[in-house]
Motif scaffolding. Structure first.
Motif, PDB file in Angstrom:
ATOM      1  N   LEU A  41       0.648  -1.166   0.023  1.00 27.12           N
ATOM      2  CA  LEU A  41       0.082  -0.084  -0.020  1.00 27.12           C
ATOM      3  C   LEU A  41       0.826   1.238   0.022  1.00 27.12           C
ATOM      4  O   LEU A  41       1.664   1.352   0.714  1.00 27.12           O
ATOM      5  CB  LEU A  41      -1.190  -0.065   1.084  1.00 27.12           C
ATOM      6  N   ALA A  42       0.803   2.025  -1.070  1.00 27.34           N
ATOM      7  CA  ALA A  42       1.420   3.215  -1.002  1.00 27.34           C
ATOM      8  C   ALA A  42       0.767   4.436  -0.304  1.00 27.34           C
ATOM      9  O   ALA A  42      -0.324   4.564  -0.626  1.00 27.34           O
ATOM     10  CB  ALA A  42       1.828   3.778  -2.388  1.00 27.34           C
ATOM     11  N   ILE A 161      -6.890   7.182  -3.112  1.00 26.97           N
ATOM     12  CA  ILE A 161      -7.968   7.781  -2.408  1.00 26.97           C
ATOM     13  C   ILE A 161      -7.220   8.815  -1.884  1.00 26.97           C
ATOM     14  O   ILE A 161      -6.300   8.808  -1.081  1.00 26.97           O
ATOM     15  CB  ILE A 161      -8.376   6.796  -1.203  1.00 26.97           C
ATOM     16  N   ASP A 162      -7.866   9.973  -2.161  1.00 27.76           N
ATOM     17  CA  ASP A 162      -7.459  11.317  -1.859  1.00 27.76           C
ATOM     18  C   ASP A 162      -7.903  11.702  -0.489  1.00 27.76           C
ATOM     19  O   ASP A 162      -9.135  11.149  -0.330  1.00 27.76           O
ATOM     20  CB  ASP A 162      -7.761  12.478  -2.750  1.00 27.76           C
ATOM     21  N   PRO A 182      -6.411  -7.718  -2.400  1.00 32.15           N
ATOM     22  CA  PRO A 182      -5.934  -7.278  -3.777  1.00 32.15           C
ATOM     23  C   PRO A 182      -4.660  -6.566  -3.661  1.00 32.15           C
ATOM     24  O   PRO A 182      -3.977  -6.784  -4.882  1.00 32.15           O
ATOM     25  CB  PRO A 182      -7.278  -6.383  -3.931  1.00 32.15           C
ATOM     26  N   ILE A 183      -4.174  -6.079  -2.771  1.00 36.63           N
ATOM     27  CA  ILE A 183      -2.858  -5.155  -2.713  1.00 36.63           C
ATOM     28  C   ILE A 183      -1.701  -6.458  -2.932  1.00 36.63           C
ATOM     29  O   ILE A 183      -0.745  -6.224  -3.552  1.00 36.63           O
ATOM     30  CB  ILE A 183      -2.712  -4.355  -1.550  1.00 36.63           C
ATOM     31  N   PHE A 184      -2.066  -7.233  -2.071  1.00 35.55           N
ATOM     32  CA  PHE A 184      -1.195  -8.501  -1.963  1.00 35.55           C
ATOM     33  C   PHE A 184      -1.001  -9.168  -3.474  1.00 35.55           C
ATOM     34  O   PHE A 184       0.098  -9.706  -3.729  1.00 35.55           O
ATOM     35  CB  PHE A 184      -1.336  -9.560  -0.981  1.00 35.55           C
ATOM     36  N   ASP A 185      -1.907  -9.308  -4.098  1.00 39.89           N
ATOM     37  CA  ASP A 185      -2.104  -9.971  -5.463  1.00 39.89           C
ATOM     38  C   ASP A 185      -1.655  -8.966  -6.506  1.00 39.89           C
ATOM     39  O   ASP A 185      -1.581  -9.257  -7.617  1.00 39.89           O
ATOM     40  CB  ASP A 185      -3.594 -10.137  -5.709  1.00 39.89           C
ATOM     41  N   VAL A 189      -2.542   0.474  -5.177  1.00 42.17           N
ATOM     42  CA  VAL A 189      -3.506   1.202  -4.451  1.00 42.17           C
ATOM     43  C   VAL A 189      -2.553   2.404  -3.815  1.00 42.17           C
ATOM     44  O   VAL A 189      -1.299   2.053  -3.359  1.00 42.17           O
ATOM     45  CB  VAL A 189      -4.066   0.456  -3.224  1.00 42.17           C
ATOM     46  N   ALA A 190      -2.854   3.487  -3.729  1.00 39.64           N
ATOM     47  CA  ALA A 190      -2.032   4.706  -3.286  1.00 39.64           C
ATOM     48  C   ALA A 190      -3.274   5.423  -2.382  1.00 39.64           C
ATOM     49  O   ALA A 190      -4.309   5.871  -2.864  1.00 39.64           O
ATOM     50  CB  ALA A 190      -1.501   5.435  -4.244  1.00 39.64           C
TER      51      ALA A 190
END
Length: 419
Positions: A41-42, A161-162, A182-185, A189-190
Motif C-alpha cells: 500500500l503506497a 484515495i485522496d 488485492p494489494i497483496f495480489d 493502491v495509493a
C-alpha cells in the motif's frame, strides 16, 4: 500567442508550466513503483497544501486510475459505489439459461392429392422440423464492495484515495482490510493523507505492517519554492528584482499552493491583462504587503470568522478587553493570541498560547479549563468545515493545539482580523 499568467500560475490546479518535480527527493520514482507489482500500500503523506495530490496526479493521472475523494464519502457503501461508477460497473449479475425442444413431422400423400410435383400415387419424403427455444434469466445482487473489488482486479486499474484522513477511523480500517488481499495480489493502491493522529496506516490496520510503502512529502524548502516564480515570471517575460523570489518563499510556509497564489496576485496587481504596456507595473514596484493581504482575505477569512463565532449556543460570551482597547469574547481572544504568535505549521503547548493570551489581553486571562473548552469547540467546528483538512486540531489529553493548514496560518499573519 503570448501565454496568459492565469495559465502559468494555477493555485489549486495542476501547474503544467511551473511543476517542480523535486528530483533530488525522488518522490516520483518511489510512487511509480506502485504500478510495478509492488504488492504494498503506497501512502503519500505530507502537510496540507504541500503538493501531495499534484505529485500523485503526475504519476497516477486521473484518466488512467480510479480516484476517490475521501472528503465526499461518509459511509463504506458510498465509497464502493463511487468505485463502481468510475469502473462503469453494476452490482447486479445475470445468468442466462436456455432449453430447446425439437419436433419432426413426416407423412404420405396419395395421387388424388393436388400436388404440383407429381400425379399418381406417391410418397412425400423428408421431414419438417420445428425447434422451440426457451430462455430464463436469473439476476443476483452482490454487494457494492464485492462488485468493486472484482472490477478492480479484472481491470487492474490503480486505485487512489485522496484525503484519506478525512474518513472516520472505522471506515479507514474497513477499506484497508478490504483492499489488503488485492494489494497483496498486485493491485496498485495509493492513499493520500496528512501525517497526523487522524490517520496512521499501521494503527488503522496492524496486519499491513511490512506491507506499506511510504512516500513522505516534506515541506518545501525556500529554494524549491523559488523555482515557481523564477520559472513562471520568465515565461511571462518578466524580470523580478534581486531577492524578489526569495521574499515570496519566506512567506509561503513551505506551501507551493501559497506561492502560486502569491504569484497570481502579483500578476493581477501588475495589470498584466492590460494591452497598454505603459500601464503595467514593474514587479519591483509591487507592494508585496498588499498582495499578501489580498491572498489572506481570499483564503482564510471564512474559517476564521466561523471559529470566532464559536458554537451556536454559548454561555461564555463575557466581554474581555484587549490591550488595543477592543472588546472581544473568549473565542476571539484565543484567535487574537494565535495571530500574535504568527504561527507556521506548529504544535503549540498550552503555555505558549497562555503567554500569547497574556500579551494581548488587558484583563485577567481565562483559566486553563476555559481555554481548553474553547479549543475543543474550535477543533470541532474546524473538523465539520467543508474543507478537506481541519485547519486546527486540539489534543485534549496532551493539551496541544496543532495548526495544520498553511492557509489558516497565513491568514493569522496577514489577514485583517480586526475588521
Amino acid at each position: 500567442m503570448k501565454i496568459r499568467y492565469q495559465d502559468v500560475f494555477v493555485p489549486g490546479g495542476f501547474p503544467n508550466h511551473t511543476y517542480n518535480p523535486r528530483i533530488d527527493l525522488k518522490l516520483e520514482d518511489r510512487l511509480r513503483e506502485v504500478k510495478d507489482n509492488l504488492c504494498k500500500l503506497a501512502t503519500v503523506t505530507g502537510q496540507t497544501k504541500s503538493g501531495k495530490t499534484v505529485l500523485t496526479r503526475r504519476v497516477l493521472p486521473r484518466e488512467e486510475c480510479v480516484w476517490v475523494d475521501g472528503g465526499t464519502v461518509s459511509a463504506e457503501e458510498d465509497f464502493w459505489q463511487v468505485v463502481l461508477e468510475q469502473l462503469n460497473l453494476f452490482n447486479v449479475t445475470e445468468d442466462l439459461s436456455s432449453t430447446e425442444t425439437r419436433g419432426t413431422v413426416s407423412g404420405k400423400a396419395s395421387g388424388a392429392a393436388n400436388f404440383v410435383i407429381a400425379k399418381g400415387t406417391g410418397e412425400v419424403g423428408g421431414a419438417l422440423s420445428r425447434t422451440r427455444s426457451e430462455g430464463r434469466t436469473r439476476s443476483r445482487n452482490v454487494s457494492a464492495r464485492v462488485a468493486a473489488l472484482r472490477g478492480l482486479k479484472e481491470l487492474a486499474l490503480p486505485l487512489v484515495i485522496d484525503d484519506f484522513h478525512y474518513l472516520s477511523r472505522d471506515l479507514q480500517g474497513s477499506i484497508v482490510r478490504a483492499l489488503k488481499q488485492p494489494i497483496f495480489d498486485g493491485l496498485p493502491v495509493a492513499i493520500i493523507a496528512i501525517p497526523h493522529r487522524r490517520y496512521d496506516a499501521l494503527k488503522v490496520e496492524k496486519e499491513m505492517t511490512g506491507r506499506i510503502s511510504p512516500v513522505d512529502v516534506p515541506a518545501w524548502t525556500e529554494a524549491e519554492l523559488e523555482f515557481i516564480p523564477t520559472t513562471g515570471f520568465k515565461l511571462l517575460d518578466l524580470n523580478p528584482p534581486e531577492g524578489f523570489s526569495r521574499r515570496l518563499a519566506a512567506e509561503s510556509i513551505g506551501s507551493p499552493h501559497l506561492m502560486q497564489d502569491f504569484c497570481r496576485a502579483i500578476c493581477r496587481l501588475s495589470n498584466l491583462d492590460s494591452r497598454d504596456h505603459s500601464k503595467q507595473a514593474r514587479l519591483g514596484d509591487i507592494d508585496l504587503s498588499k498582495a499578501y493581504r489580498d491572498v489572506a482575505d481570499t483564503i482564510g477569512r471564512p474559517i476564521f470568522e466561523k471559529l470566532a463565532r464559536g458554537p451556536r449556543q454559548r454561555t461564555d460570551r463575557i466581554e474581555r478587553q484587549l490591550k488595543d482597547g477592543r472588546q472581544v469574547d473568549i473565542y476571539e481572544l484565543v484567535l487574537y493570541a494565535l495571530a500574535h504568535i504568527r504561527p507556521a505549521l506548529v504544535s503549540l503547548e498550552y503555555e505558549d498560547l497562555r503567554t500569547a493570551i497574556r500579551e494581548v489581553s488587558a484583563t485577567q486571562i481565562p483559566q486553563l479549563h476555559e481555554v481548553s473548552r474553547v479549543l475543543k469547540h474550535m477543533a470541532s467546528i474546524a473538523a465539520s468545515d467543508q474543507s478537506s483538512t481541519p485547519v486546527i486540531d486540539f489534543d485534549e489529553d496532551e493539551k496541544q493545539l496543532h495548526v495544520t493548514d498553511p492557509f489558516f496560518a497565513f491568514y493569522l499573519r496577514w489577514g485583517n482580523i480586526g475588521s
